[in-house]
Design a protein around this motif. Sequence first.
Motif: not given
Length: 262
Positions: A236-262
Amino acid sequence: MSSSDIFISETIGTAVLILLGGGVCAAVTLKRSKAFEAGWVAIAFGWGFAVLTGAYIATKSGAHLNPAVTVGLAIKGGTPWGDLPVYFAGQLLGAMIGAVLVWLAYYGHFKAHLSDPEIVGEQSGQEGMVDRAAAPKAGPVLGVFSTGPEIRNVVQNLTTEVIATIVLVLAILTQGLSDDGKGVGVIGALLTAFVVVGIGLSLGGPTGYAINPVRDLGPRIVHSLLPLPNKGGSDWGYAWIPVAGPLIGGAIAGGIYNLAFA
């Protein structure tokens, strides 16, 4: 589309995703399996096919199957923010159901693996060599259910998950772009499956590429609850990383899309 449609579709689709993805991990990990030690390539392709199958099953809800994808789509503007709790709930429940189904499908193999003197001896030896309070608590079959790093470094592990998820979500968000405005349609699930295989082969080595918070959290919860003898800890000491990392990555990807492709 109603909330019940979203919830049911995401639950079933994610359950199938985890059943097949966790199933290939079990097949490669458990000693009495015919696919024992088949290797990383088998795992990468197994997860790709798992995504493909789950996505086609869950087309009614848009086949998110992943909170990081849902967040990216919400930032893009394709998914109402008010629907996020329903998506998340269905995805987490489905991931837990899928993990239980893996356990049922490989029930005898888990029992044989965890009663093998070599496996039990290795686990006992590792626990005896280190301070239990300081040791990462990952049991011998935890990898069937959830991910873990090869080199335990918080910054590197989190960064790897963020980068890999940006690739996944950005690839999904840009599938709708085409000259005629029609996008790729149902073939998008196949393209996403190949993207997942590519991420596994290229970026999966450091952390096992969760790239999906519920893919890791749901099965980890199930691992902690299942009556598996000698299963070890759930890390459980590691468990937050595969939760937080993907959520951060998903949010950044959404931002990149809006800046570069929208």
